[in-house]
Design a protein around this motif. Structure first.
Motif, PDB file in Angstrom:
ATOM      1  N   THR A   1       0.847  -1.183   0.000  1.00  0.00           N
ATOM      2  CA  THR A   1       0.000   0.000   0.000  1.00  0.00           C
ATOM      3  C   THR A   1       0.883   1.234   0.000  1.00  0.00           C
ATOM      4  O   THR A   1       1.787   1.354   0.828  1.00  0.00           O
ATOM      5  N   ALA A   2       0.644   2.151  -0.924  1.00  0.00           N
ATOM      6  CA  ALA A   2       1.370   3.424  -0.988  1.00  0.00           C
ATOM      7  C   ALA A   2       0.484   4.517  -0.402  1.00  0.00           C
ATOM      8  O   ALA A   2      -0.730   4.531  -0.628  1.00  0.00           O
TER       9      ALA A   2
ATOM     10  N   THR B   1      -3.723   0.891  -3.122  1.00  0.00           N
ATOM     11  CA  THR B   1      -3.519  -0.506  -2.753  1.00  0.00           C
ATOM     12  C   THR B   1      -3.137  -1.302  -3.985  1.00  0.00           C
ATOM     13  O   THR B   1      -3.824  -1.247  -5.011  1.00  0.00           O
ATOM     14  N   VAL B   2      -2.037  -2.031  -3.878  1.00  0.00           N
ATOM     15  CA  VAL B   2      -1.515  -2.829  -4.983  1.00  0.00           C
ATOM     16  C   VAL B   2      -1.518  -4.297  -4.570  1.00  0.00           C
ATOM     17  O   VAL B   2      -1.009  -4.654  -3.508  1.00  0.00           O
TER      18      VAL B   2
ATOM     19  N   ARG C   1      -0.053  -4.615   6.253  1.00  0.00           N
ATOM     20  CA  ARG C   1       0.453  -4.458   4.885  1.00  0.00           C
ATOM     21  C   ARG C   1       1.891  -3.951   4.881  1.00  0.00           C
ATOM     22  O   ARG C   1       2.367  -3.368   5.841  1.00  0.00           O
ATOM     23  N   ILE C   2       2.560  -4.140   3.760  1.00  0.00           N
ATOM     24  CA  ILE C   2       3.795  -3.421   3.481  1.00  0.00           C
ATOM     25  C   ILE C   2       3.356  -2.024   3.075  1.00  0.00           C
ATOM     26  O   ILE C   2       2.496  -1.864   2.197  1.00  0.00           O
ATOM     27  N   VAL C   3       3.917  -1.008   3.725  1.00  0.00           N
ATOM     28  CA  VAL C   3       3.534   0.374   3.436  1.00  0.00           C
ATOM     29  C   VAL C   3       4.715   1.068   2.763  1.00  0.00           C
ATOM     30  O   VAL C   3       5.862   0.930   3.185  1.00  0.00           O
TER      31      VAL C   3
ATOM     32  N   CYS D   1       4.063   7.146  -6.327  1.00  0.00           N
ATOM     33  CA  CYS D   1       4.929   6.390  -5.424  1.00  0.00           C
ATOM     34  C   CYS D   1       4.760   4.888  -5.668  1.00  0.00           C
ATOM     35  O   CYS D   1       5.744   4.150  -5.716  1.00  0.00           O
ATOM     36  N   ALA D   2       3.526   4.451  -5.830  1.00  0.00           N
ATOM     37  CA  ALA D   2       3.267   3.039  -6.120  1.00  0.00           C
ATOM     38  C   ALA D   2       3.950   2.621  -7.422  1.00  0.00           C
ATOM     39  O   ALA D   2       4.571   1.555  -7.497  1.00  0.00           O
ATOM     40  N   GLN D   3       3.844   3.463  -8.452  1.00  0.00           N
ATOM     41  CA  GLN D   3       4.484   3.152  -9.735  1.00  0.00           C
ATOM     42  C   GLN D   3       6.005   3.095  -9.588  1.00  0.00           C
ATOM     43  O   GLN D   3       6.657   2.207 -10.158  1.00  0.00           O
TER      44      GLN D   3
END
Length: 160
Positions: free
Chosen positions: A4-5, A23-24, A79-81, A153-155
């Motif tokens: 999750t970013a 959320t990824v 989650r991994i944050v 950030c997620a990308q």
């Protein structure tokens, strides 16, 4: 890649006025959440307004951190944050949770989150501001808009 970013924009000090969460699951964005947040006394610094363009009038009728915390919790818990400059966003979350009597430990996340600033510094990027990293990686960004920042950030994390 499941994580999750998150990105916070702040009004004054560590008081958030906006949050974006992406959320990824298995490398695919499956959920996005964004909300304005009414900071305590709806107080802002002129500097932060200049950065993100969010004014007290924008959050006058917004929910408080305590009111939107269940949405944040269900997206972060266990989650991994990931955040760009994780120490800032983590501090905003921790201080906001403490202000409203929430226990950070119950989120069951790592003491330090994954940090795309650190990752891209190790890759040799200079400078490592979110806008610079996104430009170099050809990632669309509307900088200082919480959901756009979290999505970027997620990308970045997916492309590390």
């Amino acid at each position: 890649m499941t994580f999750t970013a998150i990105d916070f924009e702040t009004a004054i000090g560590h008081h958030p006025c906006s949050v974006g969460i992406v959320t990824v699951e298995n490398g695919v964005i499956v959920d996005e959440f964004v909300s304005l947040i009414k900071p305590p006394n709806n107080e802002y610094s002129p500097f932060t307004i200049k950065v993100h363009g969010i004014y007290p009038r924008d959050t006058a009728n917004a929910k408080t951190f305590a009111q939107i915390f269940p949405e944040i919790q269900k997206r972060l818990q266990n989650r991994i944050v990931v955040a760009h400059n994780e120490s800032f966003d983590r501090a905003v979350l921790m201080k906001s949770m403490a202000l409203y009597g929430f226990n950070y430990e119950q989120l069951n996340v790592a003491p330090k989150w994954e940090c795309t600033v650190k990752i891209y510094k190790l890759k040799g990027f200079k400078p490592t501001k979110l806008s610079d990293c996104c430009h170099a990686m050809n990632i669309k960004l509307q900088h200082h808009e919480a959901l756009s920042d979290a999505r970027a950030c997620a990308q970045l994390y997916l492309r590390r």
